[in-house]
Write a protein that holds these residues in place. Structure first.
Motif, mmCIF file in Angstrom:
data_model
loop_
_atom_site.group_PDB
_atom_site.id
_atom_site.type_symbol
_atom_site.label_atom_id
_atom_site.label_comp_id
_atom_site.label_asym_id
_atom_site.label_seq_id
_atom_site.Cartn_x
_atom_site.Cartn_y
_atom_site.Cartn_z
ATOM 1 N N SER A 1 51.684 2.110 46.957
ATOM 2 C CA SER A 1 52.495 2.532 48.105
ATOM 3 C C SER A 1 53.893 1.935 47.983
ATOM 4 N N VAL B 1 49.832 3.726 59.474
ATOM 5 C CA VAL B 1 49.437 5.133 59.543
ATOM 6 C C VAL B 1 50.697 5.987 59.493
ATOM 7 N N VAL B 2 50.499 7.282 59.273
ATOM 8 C CA VAL B 2 51.593 8.236 59.399
ATOM 9 C C VAL B 2 51.148 9.336 60.355
ATOM 10 N N THR C 1 50.912 13.142 61.160
ATOM 11 C CA THR C 1 50.960 14.439 60.495
ATOM 12 C C THR C 1 50.781 15.544 61.523
ATOM 13 N N GLU D 1 45.626 7.300 58.089
ATOM 14 C CA GLU D 1 45.888 6.116 57.265
ATOM 15 C C GLU D 1 46.693 6.512 56.025
ATOM 16 N N ASN D 2 47.686 5.694 55.699
ATOM 17 C CA ASN D 2 48.411 5.941 54.451
ATOM 18 C C ASN D 2 48.041 4.921 53.379
ATOM 19 N N GLU E 1 53.113 2.851 62.735
ATOM 20 C CA GLU E 1 53.526 4.090 62.074
ATOM 21 C C GLU E 1 54.568 3.832 60.990
ATOM 22 N N GLU F 1 56.601 9.600 57.215
ATOM 23 C CA GLU F 1 55.633 10.545 56.670
ATOM 24 C C GLU F 1 55.671 10.604 55.145
ATOM 25 N N SER G 1 55.606 8.291 53.171
ATOM 26 C CA SER G 1 54.753 7.249 52.598
ATOM 27 C C SER G 1 53.308 7.701 52.445
ATOM 28 N N TYR G 2 53.000 8.916 52.881
ATOM 29 C CA TYR G 2 51.615 9.401 52.841
ATOM 30 C C TYR G 2 51.223 9.945 51.466
ATOM 31 N N THR G 3 52.195 10.304 50.639
ATOM 32 C CA THR G 3 51.896 10.893 49.326
ATOM 33 C C THR G 3 51.152 9.889 48.449
ATOM 34 N N GLU G 4 49.961 10.257 47.995
ATOM 35 C CA GLU G 4 49.166 9.393 47.129
ATOM 36 C C GLU G 4 49.507 9.664 45.665
#
Length: 386
Positions: free
Chosen positions: A109, A135-136, A138, A169-170, A196, A199, A201-204
């Motif tokens: 991350s 978390v983010v 969505t 969860e991110n 929070e 958003e 930061s959610y990309t895995e």
């Protein structure tokens, strides 16, 4: 309240081989969260890994920050099937549970900042939650496998601006009190707070396509956060900036490097305007050291692999900001600084990737007046603040 951070790293990765050590914007992936943790409110930051190469790198590169420590992780807890909780339990045993708050940080991350880490810690330390996580939000519509919607009415589809959305969860930051962790043996338990994050930061990062997306997002954020002030520091790479990038070797090793005398005069003029010159190079070169002594440059740092972390520490010690810095670099290990400082420059013969990210591509090549050109630009820029 003693707050410690844990960054677990495995040597092997199937999705992207060597993922934790792969360079993102010129830095090993894990170094992004490690640097942010080092400048957060955590009292200690442990990298827990089975990779001895990473251990050696950290011991060499981060000697300047006493908060950063490394511990060897067992082979059985570094497999594909080992759970994160089992890693947390092994780590807690190694440190004799000597902490009040344990903060789990994920190296995958890189968008995590010290502010995110501090926000999670504050939920426990100042708001008395037992644990917290990032978390983010969505605004995606979700469905069950049986074809029924989970979070909206298909006959009353809400507009995005009217839709509350979901918190997901991110996987970036988790924290728990010692008491809650020992009781539950889980990363979060008891009263749980949410923090929070953006958003993006959610990309895995599971494959190379994900990697490219996150790298672009990270570069974009650094560049958007840029600000401009009067330049107080000029930070210079050496090979490909001072020199033409060539090294002449003989039987006894490094023999010669080419420097441009006009660059030296430019730096002398620049110092008359109270701009401090800093040399930062990944190489350990006696020739470079001698040349910098000749130029009367005291801040000459050799053998610096993680230039972004080192510059962050340097500026923190000087109580200065990236906005006060002009940086000249030519290759990928300069990218993070190129994207972050107030003004960044690339010589005319620099690599294409640095040219794409630099604020200014110089008309002169390295060892052919590039630094002299930068000095003249800085003097003109600084005159506006007089």
């Amino acid at each position: 309240m003693k707050k410690i951070g844990l960054i677990p790293l495995r040597k092997n990765s199937k999705g992207i081989p060597g993922k934790n050590k792969k360079k993102m914007l010129g830095r090993p992936l894990f170094s992004w969260v490690l640097t942010e943790a080092a400048f957060s409110d955590l009292d200690e930051v442990f990298v827990f890994t089975d990779d001895t190469e990473i251990i050696s790198y950290i011991e060499k590169e981060y000697y300047w920050n006493s908060k950063i420590k490394v511990l060897l992780r067992s082979d059985e807890n570094a497999t594909d099937t080992a759970s994160t909780e089992s890693v947390l339990l092994e780590f807690a045993k190694q440190v004799d549970t000597d902490f009040d708050v344990l903060c789990l940080l994920q190296a995958t991350s890189p968008m995590t900042t010290r502010h995110n880490i501090n926000a999670v810690l504050n939920k426990i330390e100042k708001e008395s939650f037992d644990s917290a996580l990032t978390v983010v939000k969505t605004h995606r519509f979700t469905w069950n496998t049986d074809g029924t919607p989970q979070n909206y009415d298909v006959f009353n589809r809400p507009r995005r601006q009217d839709f509350v959305g979901l918190l997901v969860e991110n996987g970036a930051v988790y924290a728990t009190t010692n008491a809650a962790f020992l009781k539950s043996k889980n990363r979060v338990s008891g009263s749980i707070a949410l923090v929070e994050m953006e958003e993006a930061s959610y990309t895995e990062i599971d494959n190379n396509a994900d990697w490219e997306i996150v790298e672009k997002l990270l570069a974009s954020r650094l560049q958007k956060n840029k600000s401009h002030q009067k330049i107080d520091y000029l930070v210079l790479d050496v090979d490909g900036v001072f020199t033409d990038g060539c090294v002449y070797y003989g039987a006894e090793g490094e023999l010669m490097k080419k420097f441009d005398m006009r660059d030296g005069m430019g730096l002398e003029i620049l110092r008359q305007y109270q701009v401090e010159v800093v040399i930062m190079t990944s190489e350990n070169s006696e020739l470079v050291e001698q040349r910098m002594k000749k130029l009367q440059i005291d801040n000459c740092f050799l053998g610096v692999k993680d230039k972004y972390a080192f510059l962050t520490q340097f500026l923190n010690h000087r109580k200065a900001s990236f906005a006060q810095v002009a940086y000249v670099g030519d290759d990928v290990n300069d990218l993070a600084n190129i994207c972050s400082v107030g003004w960044s420059f690339c010589p005319a013969n620099g690599t294409e990737i640095v040219k794409r990210h630099a604020d200014y591509v110089l008309t002169n090549a390295s060892a052919e007046g590039a630094i002299r050109e930068v000095c003249e630009i800085i003097v003109r820029n600084n005159n506006r603040y007089e």
